[in-house]
Design a protein around this motif. Structure first.
Motif, PDB file in Angstrom:
ATOM      1  N   ASP A  95     -33.958 -48.314  26.285  1.00  0.00           N
ATOM      2  CA  ASP A  95     -33.373 -49.033  27.423  1.00  0.00           C
ATOM      3  C   ASP A  95     -31.881 -49.269  27.217  1.00  0.00           C
ATOM      4  O   ASP A  95     -31.079 -49.080  28.130  1.00  0.00           O
ATOM      5  CB  ASP A  95     -34.054 -50.403  27.602  1.00  0.00           C
ATOM      6  N   ALA A  96     -31.543 -49.689  25.986  1.00  0.00           N
ATOM      7  CA  ALA A  96     -30.134 -50.003  25.710  1.00  0.00           C
ATOM      8  C   ALA A  96     -29.261 -48.755  25.816  1.00  0.00           C
ATOM      9  O   ALA A  96     -28.105 -48.834  26.227  1.00  0.00           O
ATOM     10  CB  ALA A  96     -30.016 -50.616  24.316  1.00  0.00           C
ATOM     11  N   LEU A  97     -29.807 -47.623  25.459  1.00  0.00           N
ATOM     12  CA  LEU A  97     -29.024 -46.387  25.485  1.00  0.00           C
ATOM     13  C   LEU A  97     -28.982 -45.760  26.881  1.00  0.00           C
ATOM     14  O   LEU A  97     -28.044 -45.014  27.193  1.00  0.00           O
ATOM     15  CB  LEU A  97     -29.591 -45.383  24.483  1.00  0.00           C
ATOM     16  N   GLY A  98     -29.972 -46.033  27.681  1.00  0.00           N
ATOM     17  CA  GLY A  98     -30.020 -45.454  29.027  1.00  0.00           C
ATOM     18  C   GLY A  98     -30.020 -43.935  28.977  1.00  0.00           C
ATOM     19  O   GLY A  98     -30.749 -43.336  28.180  1.00  0.00           O
ATOM     20  N   SER A  99     -29.119 -43.323  29.772  1.00  0.00           N
ATOM     21  CA  SER A  99     -29.097 -41.851  29.837  1.00  0.00           C
ATOM     22  C   SER A  99     -28.607 -41.230  28.524  1.00  0.00           C
ATOM     23  O   SER A  99     -28.841 -40.052  28.247  1.00  0.00           O
ATOM     24  CB  SER A  99     -28.215 -41.395  30.992  1.00  0.00           C
TER      25      SER A  99
END
Lengths: 158, 206
Positions: A95-99
């Protein structure tokens, strides 16, 4: 027969998304994701050393290939439930890194900066200098700064 | 213009490699790096000097430009693992029996780990509730196949490191499952006996 660690790794890979081990970028993603996961406190027992593209564990690659072979022979190693703590850490990281979770260059930067930061108490400038010496012209000081800010925000470095 | 001969191409390639290597060395010097290898690290250790900072830049020249060794220790030392719980140093943990069995298996598999850190070691698993420990019929049946002194300890609720590390994997798996099925709370001691041994009380949940 797969070892306990291989069965657990297989379950973790089931959550991260299966890697095509024939592609270098996928192997790089695998390495950096498991390294970052380890740095959140989930120690699967892999030893990471510094290679040309940052932290790398030969044992991890070996296990990934063993799992791949086992699956080709019809073994479903991902049936084992992943411990709740690992699931949470993995999903938080994702989630924290996203794409960027699927960006091998970005994960290489984060893992490399984190490795150097964890290896000593060096400040940002020194880490930047080290990184540019270890990987000439690959990452700028600004990228190192951004990576450190993100890692600090995630409480991966103090 | 004639194309270069094979010998000339080889020479050109070698010069290019030498130039790159030279530039890299100059870059390192400019960045005030210390090029070190395992041997010089050992010399520093013998002199009692700190090696942590140097380990981070331990250069791979000695090994042909591929791997940096001697870095793991520093990174591991900086890592506070919360998984496996039994190695985390937590005073108390809540795990399912399957999770504890998995963690035990993971730690036992690291017996041959190099470099040996001594931290990934299980010293004992002791059943503490309900007390006294009462082995089930299944556990008793499994204990018939193990040495008498091992069985005697396990019957009173102790799985010691010699049992964990000497019993074969399949037999141990069965015994561990039956052992944990007969208890609700265990005390797990990790690392070798001594000052850095950690004890975790594990509440076993369904």
């Amino acid at each position: 027969m797969l070892t306990a660690r291989q069965r657990l790794l297989s379950a973790v890979l089931h959550l991260t998304g299966r890697a095509n081990l024939l592609k270098f970028e996928d192997r790089l993603l695998l390495q950096k994701r498991i390294f970052l996961l380890a740095m959140t406190g989930v120690d699967l027992g892999y030893t990471f050393s510094w290679y040309l593209r940052g932290p790398y564990s030969p044992g991890l690659t070996r296990d990934a290939f063993t799992i791949d072979e086992a699956q080709k022979k019809g073994m479903n190693a991902a049936e084992m439930p992943t411990p709740h703590l690992i699931q949470t850490r993995l999903l938080d990281l994702k989630d924290a890194l996203g794409s960027k979770w699927n960006d091998p260059v970005h994960l290489e930067l984060l893992a490399s900066v984190l490795f150097l930061a964890k290896s000593s108490d060096a400040d940002e400038n020194i880490i930047g200098q080290r990184l540019s010496a270890l990987k000439p012209k690959r990452f700028s000081q600004a990228q190192v700064h951004q990576a450190l800010a993100w890692l600090t925000n995630q409480r991966l470095v103090p | 213009m004639k194309p270069p001969t094979l010998a000339r191409r080889t020479l050109q390639k070698r010069r290019r490699v030498q130039t790159v290597t030279k530039r890299r060395s100059e870059h390192l010097r400019r960045a005030q790096f210390t090029e070190i290898n395992a041997s010089s690290l050992n010399q520093l250790r013998l002199r009692g000097e700190p090696t942590g900072d140097l380990q981070a830049v331990a250069w791979e020249l000695a090994t042909g430009g591929e791997v940096v060794y001697q870095t793991r220790h520093a990174v591991s030392a900086a890592l506070t693992a919360t998984f496996p719980a039994v190695l985390s140093g937590a005073v108390e943990a809540s795990l399912t029996r399957e999770e504890l069995t998995l963690e035990t298996g993971l730690v036992l598999e690291r017996r041959g780990e190099m470099p040996a850190t001594g931290t990934a070691f299980l010293y004992s698993i002791r059943a503490i509730a309900p007390a006294p420990f009462a082995p089930s019929t299944r556990l008793e049946a499994l204990l018939r196949g193990v040495p008498a002194d091992f069985a005697a300890h396990i019957r009173i609720g102790y799985l010691l490191h010699e049992h964990l590390y000497k019993l074969d994997e399949v037999r141990l798996q069965g015994i561990l499952e039956a052992f944990l099925a007969a208890t609700d709370v265990v005390e797990v001691k990790a690392r070798r006996a001594g000052a850095d041994q950690v004890t975790t009380r594990v509440n076993l949940r369904a």
